[in-house]
Enzyme design. Structure first.
Site, PDB file in Angstrom:
ATOM      1  N   ARG A 111      66.318  46.137  35.548  1.00 31.05           N
ATOM      2  CA  ARG A 111      67.287  45.845  34.458  1.00 31.05           C
ATOM      3  C   ARG A 111      68.751  45.991  35.040  1.00 31.05           C
ATOM      4  NH1 ARG A 111      67.552  47.200  28.071  1.00 31.05           N
ATOM      5  NH2 ARG A 111      65.930  45.940  28.304  1.00 31.05           N
ATOM      6  N   HIS A 138      64.950  37.495  29.707  1.00 35.70           N
ATOM      7  CA  HIS A 138      64.273  38.822  29.390  1.00 35.70           C
ATOM      8  C   HIS A 138      62.850  38.123  29.135  1.00 35.70           C
ATOM      9  CE1 HIS A 138      63.826  42.659  28.029  1.00 35.70           C
ATOM     10  NE2 HIS A 138      64.518  42.534  26.723  1.00 35.70           N
ATOM     11  N   GLN A 141      60.298  40.437  27.035  1.00 37.69           N
ATOM     12  CA  GLN A 141      60.466  40.349  25.464  1.00 37.69           C
ATOM     13  C   GLN A 141      60.057  39.145  24.865  1.00 37.69           C
ATOM     14  OE1 GLN A 141      62.537  42.520  23.288  1.00 37.69           O
ATOM     15  NE2 GLN A 141      61.294  41.314  22.161  1.00 37.69           N
ATOM     16  N   ASP A 233      69.249  37.574  17.567  1.00 36.83           N
ATOM     17  CA  ASP A 233      69.643  38.531  18.362  1.00 36.83           C
ATOM     18  C   ASP A 233      71.078  39.005  18.444  1.00 36.83           C
ATOM     19  OD1 ASP A 233      69.788  40.156  20.709  1.00 36.83           O
ATOM     20  OD2 ASP A 233      69.821  38.784  22.199  1.00 36.83           O
ATOM     21  N   CYS A 273      64.901  40.610  18.761  1.00 34.86           N
ATOM     22  CA  CYS A 273      64.301  41.694  19.815  1.00 34.86           C
ATOM     23  C   CYS A 273      64.768  43.074  19.960  1.00 34.86           C
ATOM     24  CB  CYS A 273      64.690  41.092  21.154  1.00 34.86           C
ATOM     25  SG  CYS A 273      66.586  41.111  21.337  1.00 34.86           S
ATOM     26  N   ARG A 301      55.424  44.935  22.851  1.00 37.32           N
ATOM     27  CA  ARG A 301      55.986  45.269  24.242  1.00 37.32           C
ATOM     28  C   ARG A 301      55.214  46.038  25.060  1.00 37.32           C
ATOM     29  NH1 ARG A 301      61.408  44.756  25.204  1.00 37.32           N
ATOM     30  NH2 ARG A 301      60.782  44.765  27.351  1.00 37.32           N
TER      31      ARG A 301
END
Ligand code: CP
Ligand code: NVA
Length: 327
Positions: A111, A138, A141, A233, A273, A301
């Site tokens: 990340r 991402h 996700q 988001d 998310c 996830r």
């Protein structure tokens, strides 16, 4: 349950890294793992026994960190979380970090801000590198989101996903994977917050190949009309904090609230998310309302990333019909 790794040894940096059949296979395995875990709170086959993950996180995380760490443990593996002590490219080069980690562990979850750093790490490391979020994408996700859509609607036929807000990392991975799965993916964004044109071009090519559709608009109401999924988001992503005030002004009319959701219709689902900024991009009423699947997305996830790890680095399941003896 098949644990044959069709993705064995690969990297996952972008939503465009998987084919339609690879995504379908991953989702089938994720559904099996989810059902098994929910019924027995464990797994008959410890598919990650002896496997170790290095988690190189240069930004904070709740979901990505905990789902990878818990998922690895639930399948008999182990994850090592590395944050401030390894700033990629600072104490040593990305190349040297890669050349050490590939000798210690089986895969890396990274990340970081610049996507190029994740790409370089993947190019230098002989083990799989999974993008756990960059400023550009991402993909873990978006895979969990599309798995959630599949659970809710039974497939992707006729699904229209309307994303309201920033054409950012989450949107980029969603539009690429959505195009491969043949969805109509719409985006309503304010001027100045358009997605990366190279990603849009790639998504358009994938949509043309797979029967998807990519649509843009300014007016959230127009974009949300008739949608099956309303997605948002945060207005300010990690690393953009200095722009928060300016972004609050720009995105003021891009809130997912009850009035906007009413335009989408009673069967539409709401996705985010997370982390959410209640009262900014989404109201608490919608987030906690009956159309929200936000915490299902979060749970998924865990299941989708477990499937991904099994595919990339899993121990083959030796159970099966006994071999015929030849005397
Ligand atoms: N959605 C998501 O990636 O959450 P975290 O930033 O908490 O990992
Ligand atoms: N766009 C957000 C996603 C967080 C999971 C960010 O990059 O901060």
């Amino acid at each position: 349950m098949s644990t044959a790794g069709s993705l064995r040894g690969r990297d996952l940096l972008s939503g465009a890294d998987l084919s339609r059949s690879e995504i379908d296979g991953l989702f089938e395995l994720a559904a099996d793992l989810k059902a098994e875990f929910r019924s027995s709170h464990g797994h008959a086959h410890p598919a990650l026994a002896g496997r170790t993950l290095a988690m190189l996180f240069q930004k904070p995380s709740l979901r990505t960190r905990v789902t990878f760490e818990a998922g690895a443990a639930q399948l008999g593996g182990h994850a090592i979380y590395l944050t401030n002590e390894v700033v990629l490219g600072a104490r040593e080069s990305v190349r040297d970090v890669a050349r050490n980690l590939e000798r210690f562990v089986d895969a890396i979850v990274v990340r970081t801000g610049p996507h190029e750093v994740a790409v370089e790490l993947a190019a230098q490391a002989a083990i799989p590198v999974i993008n756990g979020l960059t400023l550009r994408e991402h993909p873990c996700q978006a895979l969990a989101d599309l798995f959630t859509i599949r659970e809710r609607f039974g497939g992707f036929e006729g699904v229209v996903l309307a994303f309201v807000g920033d054409g950012n990392n989450v949107y980029h991975s969603l539009v690429l994977l959505g195009a491969i799965l043949g969805l109509e993916v719409r985006l309503a964004h304010p001027a100045g917050y358009a997605p990366n044109p190279r990603i849009v071009e790639r998504a358009q090519a994938l949509a043309a190949e797979h029967g998807g559709r990519i649509v843009f608009g300014r007016d959230p109401a127009e974009v949300v009309a008739g949608a099956s999924v309303v997605y948002t988001d945060s207005w300010t992503s990690m690393g953009q904090e200095a722009e928060a005030e300016e972004r609050r002004d720009a995105f003021r009319d891009y809130q997912v609230n009850a009035a906007l959701l009413a335009i989408a219709g009673p069967d539409a689902i709401v996705m985010h998310c997370l982390p959410a900024h209640r009262g900014e991009e989404i109201t608490s009423e919608v987030m906690d309302g009956p159309q929200s699947v936000i915490f299902d997305q979060s749970e998924n996830r865990l299941h989708v990333q477990k499937a991904l790890l099994v595919e990339l680095i899993g121990v083959p399941d030796r159970a099966g019909p006994p071999a015929t003896s030849q005397s």
